[in-house]
Design a protein around this motif. Structure first.
Motif, PDB file in Angstrom:
ATOM      1  N   GLY A 192     -32.720 -49.044  -8.389  1.00  0.00           N
ATOM      2  CA  GLY A 192     -31.705 -47.943  -8.123  1.00  0.00           C
ATOM      3  C   GLY A 192     -31.227 -48.126  -6.308  1.00  0.00           C
ATOM      4  N   THR A 193     -30.230 -47.281  -6.410  1.00  0.00           N
ATOM      5  CA  THR A 193     -29.630 -47.490  -5.009  1.00  0.00           C
ATOM      6  C   THR A 193     -30.173 -46.492  -4.006  1.00  0.00           C
ATOM      7  OG1 THR A 193     -27.847 -45.621  -5.707  1.00  0.00           O
ATOM      8  CG2 THR A 193     -27.340 -48.228  -6.140  1.00  0.00           C
ATOM      9  N   TRP A 194     -30.928 -45.337  -4.290  1.00  0.00           N
ATOM     10  CA  TRP A 194     -31.448 -44.477  -3.286  1.00  0.00           C
ATOM     11  C   TRP A 194     -33.049 -44.642  -3.247  1.00  0.00           C
ATOM     12  CZ3 TRP A 194     -29.048 -40.794  -0.025  1.00  0.00           C
ATOM     13  CH2 TRP A 194     -27.685 -41.031  -0.168  1.00  0.00           C
ATOM     14  N   ALA A 195     -33.448 -44.156  -2.203  1.00  0.00           N
ATOM     15  CA  ALA A 195     -35.052 -44.250  -1.810  1.00  0.00           C
ATOM     16  C   ALA A 195     -35.359 -42.986  -1.247  1.00  0.00           C
ATOM     17  CB  ALA A 195     -35.612 -45.404  -1.111  1.00  0.00           C
ATOM     18  N   VAL A 196     -36.394 -42.225  -1.446  1.00  0.00           N
ATOM     19  CA  VAL A 196     -36.978 -41.122  -1.011  1.00  0.00           C
ATOM     20  C   VAL A 196     -38.124 -41.822  -0.146  1.00  0.00           C
ATOM     21  CG1 VAL A 196     -37.966 -38.901  -1.170  1.00  0.00           C
ATOM     22  CG2 VAL A 196     -36.414 -39.510  -2.931  1.00  0.00           C
ATOM     23  N   VAL A 197     -38.143 -41.180   0.960  1.00  0.00           N
ATOM     24  CA  VAL A 197     -39.190 -41.392   1.899  1.00  0.00           C
ATOM     25  C   VAL A 197     -39.707 -40.163   2.592  1.00  0.00           C
ATOM     26  CG1 VAL A 197     -40.077 -42.741   4.043  1.00  0.00           C
ATOM     27  CG2 VAL A 197     -38.240 -43.905   2.518  1.00  0.00           C
ATOM     28  N   THR A 198     -40.940 -39.819   2.425  1.00  0.00           N
ATOM     29  CA  THR A 198     -41.497 -38.760   3.127  1.00  0.00           C
ATOM     30  C   THR A 198     -42.200 -38.853   4.544  1.00  0.00           C
ATOM     31  OG1 THR A 198     -43.878 -38.715   2.187  1.00  0.00           O
ATOM     32  CG2 THR A 198     -42.160 -37.628   0.839  1.00  0.00           C
ATOM     33  N   GLY A 199     -42.150 -38.364   5.595  1.00  0.00           N
ATOM     34  CA  GLY A 199     -42.691 -38.735   6.823  1.00  0.00           C
ATOM     35  C   GLY A 199     -41.898 -39.937   7.398  1.00  0.00           C
ATOM     36  N   PRO A 200     -40.669 -39.736   7.732  1.00  0.00           N
ATOM     37  CA  PRO A 200     -39.885 -41.164   8.149  1.00  0.00           C
ATOM     38  C   PRO A 200     -39.728 -40.974   9.570  1.00  0.00           C
ATOM     39  CG  PRO A 200     -38.294 -39.480   7.156  1.00  0.00           C
ATOM     40  CD  PRO A 200     -39.752 -38.907   6.933  1.00  0.00           C
ATOM     41  N   THR A 201     -40.191 -40.100  10.311  1.00  0.00           N
ATOM     42  CA  THR A 201     -39.852 -39.919  11.420  1.00  0.00           C
ATOM     43  C   THR A 201     -40.651 -40.585  12.729  1.00  0.00           C
ATOM     44  OG1 THR A 201     -40.957 -37.886  12.084  1.00  0.00           O
ATOM     45  CG2 THR A 201     -38.650 -37.729  11.171  1.00  0.00           C
ATOM     46  N   SER A 202     -41.749 -41.104  12.003  1.00  0.00           N
ATOM     47  CA  SER A 202     -42.336 -42.188  13.147  1.00  0.00           C
ATOM     48  C   SER A 202     -43.408 -43.014  12.363  1.00  0.00           C
ATOM     49  CB  SER A 202     -43.403 -40.882  14.053  1.00  0.00           C
ATOM     50  OG  SER A 202     -44.056 -40.396  13.178  1.00  0.00           O
ATOM     51  N   GLY A 203     -43.870 -43.881  13.016  1.00  0.00           N
ATOM     52  CA  GLY A 203     -44.976 -44.738  12.587  1.00  0.00           C
ATOM     53  C   GLY A 203     -44.580 -45.597  11.315  1.00  0.00           C
ATOM     54  N   ILE A 204     -45.470 -45.757  10.312  1.00  0.00           N
ATOM     55  CA  ILE A 204     -45.205 -46.451   9.111  1.00  0.00           C
ATOM     56  C   ILE A 204     -43.897 -46.141   8.491  1.00  0.00           C
ATOM     57  CG2 ILE A 204     -46.003 -47.301   6.765  1.00  0.00           C
ATOM     58  CD1 ILE A 204     -48.964 -47.327   7.920  1.00  0.00           C
ATOM     59  N   GLY A 205     -43.782 -44.741   8.249  1.00  0.00           N
ATOM     60  CA  GLY A 205     -42.608 -43.882   7.485  1.00  0.00           C
ATOM     61  C   GLY A 205     -41.384 -44.537   7.953  1.00  0.00           C
ATOM     62  N   ARG A 206     -41.155 -44.386   9.455  1.00  0.00           N
ATOM     63  CA  ARG A 206     -39.874 -44.765  10.110  1.00  0.00           C
ATOM     64  C   ARG A 206     -39.806 -46.282   9.859  1.00  0.00           C
ATOM     65  NH1 ARG A 206     -37.170 -42.534  14.631  1.00  0.00           N
ATOM     66  NH2 ARG A 206     -35.859 -43.988  15.643  1.00  0.00           N
ATOM     67  N   SER A 207     -40.668 -47.224  10.052  1.00  0.00           N
ATOM     68  CA  SER A 207     -40.453 -48.423   9.952  1.00  0.00           C
ATOM     69  C   SER A 207     -40.118 -48.784   8.267  1.00  0.00           C
ATOM     70  CB  SER A 207     -41.538 -49.540  10.301  1.00  0.00           C
ATOM     71  OG  SER A 207     -41.913 -49.272  11.536  1.00  0.00           O
ATOM     72  N   VAL A 208     -40.725 -48.227   7.370  1.00  0.00           N
ATOM     73  CA  VAL A 208     -40.319 -48.251   6.027  1.00  0.00           C
ATOM     74  C   VAL A 208     -38.963 -48.015   5.753  1.00  0.00           C
ATOM     75  CG1 VAL A 208     -40.831 -47.487   3.785  1.00  0.00           C
ATOM     76  CG2 VAL A 208     -42.810 -48.399   5.098  1.00  0.00           C
ATOM     77  N   ALA A 209     -38.522 -46.777   6.289  1.00  0.00           N
ATOM     78  CA  ALA A 209     -37.359 -46.365   6.089  1.00  0.00           C
ATOM     79  C   ALA A 209     -36.474 -47.188   6.449  1.00  0.00           C
ATOM     80  CB  ALA A 209     -36.944 -44.992   6.746  1.00  0.00           C
TER      81      ALA A 209
END
Length: 336
Positions: free
Chosen positions: A48-65
């Motif tokens: 699908g065209t969208w992804a939901v990421v929790t905790g995206p503002t630092s660390g692993i979450g930011r890099s994954v986003a």
């Protein structure tokens, strides 16, 4: 051959044991390398065209986003701080031609009135979107380096709400849309502290919540695989983030700890591959295989010793004398 005939029995026994371990290790390494060498998949096309990421503002979450955005996915970013969400959203859109949507949600308030309202906003947001991937990354490790009786009950409850309860609630909010479309991928961020190590004393609640995440993921994988939804728990060892600073130095050797960006590339590349429990980073996987050969009692002794040493260091740093002697501007090691 003549040397082997003259070798003592203990040497032959150890050599045989080593050969057996290598014979069990090599097939798993080959499977891992086969997955790594596959051509990168078009995640938009598959899920699908969208992804939901929790905790995206630092660390692993930011890099994954950022890695998901690099691969062309639009992002729903879920975090407790609106200013941080605005910053990471701006960074993502300045680097990649994708859309972002921010949902302010303090996951430590899940199953409270404020938490229910935030969860409703999240449900309303994803209902309108082609959400193909959910990354439950948000997590906390504080309090850590403490005995169970030392921390306030509210601190344990907060950890349980974020690491365990929120994963469940957010997954339940996103799943219905995936079921309607007949495709999707759910990635839950677990931890090697529950899957790769025999025990993790003084961080007992943290590793226990991550064990829930692993079992939750395994069972959902079985439930939803036939419906076109891949569910996966990624169980990394330590990654170079702020959270890692809350653990003993023995777990933070630079040779074994990748950067968040390095880990994110492997993590995103591993979505939909392999078993429901996986270790995407090669260095982490090699460490896991090494630890599997170490007796559980030895692991317990080492973990307790190192974590007690770190606890002592933290308590010393927080003492009034240490605070008085500490040069201005230098903080104590953080636990997050």
């Amino acid at each position: 051959m003549a040397y082997l005939q003259q070798a003592p029995a203990w040497f032959l026994w150890l050599a045989s044991l080593g050969a057996l371990y290598v014979s069990a290790f090599l097939p798993r390494l080959l499977v891992y390398l086969t997955h790594c060498l596959r051509r990168p998949e078009d995640l938009r096309l598959r899920y699908g065209t969208w992804a939901v990421v929790t905790g995206p503002t630092s660390g692993i979450g930011r890099s994954v986003a950022l890695e998901l955005a690099r691969r062309g996915l639009n992002l729903v970013l879920v975090d407790l701080d609106a200013a941080n969400l605005h910053e990471v959203s701006g960074t993502i859109m300045s680097r990649h031609a994708v859309q972002t949507m921010a949902v302010v949600f303090d996951l430590s308030l899940v199953s409270t009135r404020k938490g229910d309202e935030a969860l409703r906003r999240l449900r309303d947001a994803v209902k309108k979107l082609d959400v193909g991937i959910l990354v439950n990354n948000a997590g906390i490790a504080k309090p850590g380096a403490v005995f169970l009786h030392e921390a306030d009950v509210e601190a344990w409850v907060r950890m349980i709400r974020v690491n365990l309860w929120a994963v469940t609630e957010v997954t339940a909010a996103v799943l219905p849309g995936m079921l309607r479309r007949g495709r999707g991928a759910i990635v839950n961020m677990g931890s090697a502290s529950s899957e790769g190590i025999n025990s993790f004393p003084l961080h007992t609640m943290y590793s226990a919540t991550k064990r829930y995440v692993a079992q939750f993921s395994r069972s959902l994988y079985v439930e939803y695989k036939s419906k076109g939804i891949d569910v996966q728990c990624q169980a990394p060892f330590f990654v170079s983030t702020t959270m890692a600073s809350g653990f003993a130095a023995a777990w933070r050797s630079s040779a074994l700890v990748p950067t968040a960006d390095t880990y994110a590339r492997a993590a995103v590349g591993w979505i939909g591959k392999g078993s429901p429990l996986c270790v995407p980073n090669l260095r982490h996987r090699l460490l896991g295989w090494y630890l599997a050969a170490v007796p559980g009692g030895v692991q317990d002794w080492f973990c307790l010793r190192e974590n007690l040493r770190h606890r002592k260091m933290l308590r010393s740093a927080r003492s009034p004398r240490a605070s008085a002697c500490r040069p201005h501007g230098h903080g104590i090691p953080s636990i997050e």
